[in-house]
Write a protein that holds these residues in place. Structure first.
Motif, PDB file in Angstrom:
ATOM      1  N   GLU A 172       0.852  -1.189   0.000  1.00 46.47           N
ATOM      2  CA  GLU A 172       0.000   0.000   0.000  1.00 46.47           C
ATOM      3  C   GLU A 172       0.891   1.243   0.000  1.00 46.47           C
ATOM      4  N   GLU A 210      -0.725   7.812   1.566  1.00 47.37           N
ATOM      5  CA  GLU A 210      -1.730   8.703   0.995  1.00 47.37           C
ATOM      6  C   GLU A 210      -1.102   9.993   0.460  1.00 47.37           C
ATOM      7  N   ILE A 231       0.418   9.384  -2.952  1.00 49.26           N
ATOM      8  CA  ILE A 231      -0.619   9.182  -3.972  1.00 49.26           C
ATOM      9  C   ILE A 231      -1.116  10.539  -4.470  1.00 49.26           C
ATOM     10  N   PRO A 286      -3.582   3.024  -5.560  1.00 45.49           N
ATOM     11  CA  PRO A 286      -3.072   3.139  -4.192  1.00 45.49           C
ATOM     12  C   PRO A 286      -2.043   2.069  -3.838  1.00 45.49           C
ATOM     13  N   THR A 287      -1.740   1.180  -4.778  1.00 44.11           N
ATOM     14  CA  THR A 287      -0.779   0.108  -4.521  1.00 44.11           C
ATOM     15  C   THR A 287       0.313   0.103  -5.575  1.00 44.11           C
TER      16      THR A 287
END
Length: 301
Positions: free
Chosen positions: A212, A215, A218, A226-227
């Motif tokens: 992951e 945030e 991203i 998100p990965t």
């Protein structure tokens, strides 16, 4: 009303009869045979999961003639296998060019038992874009069917109401539905198997594991997923090592395509064998581009 139903019934029976002339029974498993479609002269396409052994395979035609068949190659990812059948003199399956079908369109699943054709009437349940199968192959289009498929019809023809071939029937690519492997996918796989006897598998030489992403990265990098795939090992003599990939790098994109799982990388690698592509990676929190030339995996995965 009665005459309309009779006409409809007769037309369906005629479509089945015409289609079944191109469909053979494939004998390569106990209890039930499967089916295959005469794709090109002497070449039969069938469902890979129905071939329990590689030798002593036979096909039976509509006339009852029995021919020995030789496996040219298999692609478990799309559940397709190609057989070569010498002296096979049955019509080729008439293909549908350019789509024209849509959800709700009537379809017929046409297979062959040892003694007769079999058929089922259904509809196209849904149509989706290109997608990876749960077996790791690539479908150029996802055609999900609402139809009850006889076990012997696996590998048989899915045709539209006019008798044009939409794809090859398989229950093996989904746990909840029958799929038609579209003719575009069949053509691609058949050509590859005839040329190489297998579907070339790409090789990077790196161990990857999904993670992951934070945030804030991203958002700041405008990432579409998100990965990513973290590099946990690198073979310095393999394409990844030669390209400069390091342990701890996070692979975000392969040739412009986001990679969320290791399984999603496989079809991308297969299409890129021998080509130089760009890897977009995350290194130390910053995006980096690497050029890598994908090699072909030798031997078994």
């Amino acid at each position: 009303m009665a005459s309309s139903l009779v006409s409809f019934s007769n037309e369906l029976a005629s479509v089945v009869e015409r289609t079944a002339a191109s469909v053979v029974a494939v004998h390569a498993r106990p209890r039930f045979n499967s089916s295959g479609v005469h794709w090109s002269p002497g070449v039969v396409v069938t469902a890979d999961h129905t071939l329990y052994h590689d030798e002593e395979i036979f096909v039976t035609t509509a006339s009852g003639e029995k021919f020995a068949a030789e496996i040219v190659g298999r692609d478990p990812g799309t559940d397709l296998a190609v057989l070569r059948v010498k002296d096979l003199a049955v019509p080729l399956g008439p293909r549908l060019n350019g789509g024209g079908y849509r959800p709700g369109s009537l379809i017929l699943a046409v297979g062959r038992n040892k003694d007769s054709a079999n058929a089922a009437l259904g509809v196209i349940g849904s149509i989706g874009g290109a997608s990876q199968t749960r077996r790791g192959g690539k479908l150029d289009e996802v055609i999900r069917l609402d139809v009850s498929l006889h076990p012997a019809a696996a590998g048989g023809a899915i045709v539209d109401a006019a008798g044009k071939l939409i794809g090859i029937a398989t229950p093996a690519l989904s746990s909840v539905a029958v799929f038609a492997v579209p003719t575009t996918t069949v053509e691609r796989v058949v050509n590859a198997l005839l040329a190489h006897g297998k579907i070339p598998q790409g090789y990077l030489g790196a161990g990857l594991q999904p993670i992951e992403l934070p945030e804030h990265l991203i958002k700041s990098l405008g990432l579409s997923s998100p990965t990513g795939l973290m590099t946990v090992s690198v073979d310095q003599d393999a394409p990844a090592g030669k390209a400069g990939l390091l342990i701890g790098d996070v692979l975000l994109e392969f040739a412009g395509q986001p990679v969320k799982r290791t399984e999603s990388l496989r079809p991308l690698l297969a299409e890129a064998v021998g080509k130089t592509v760009t890897l977009r990676i995350l290194r130390g929190g910053a995006p980096v581009g690497l050029e890598v030339t994908v090699a072909e995996r030798q031997g078994r995965d």
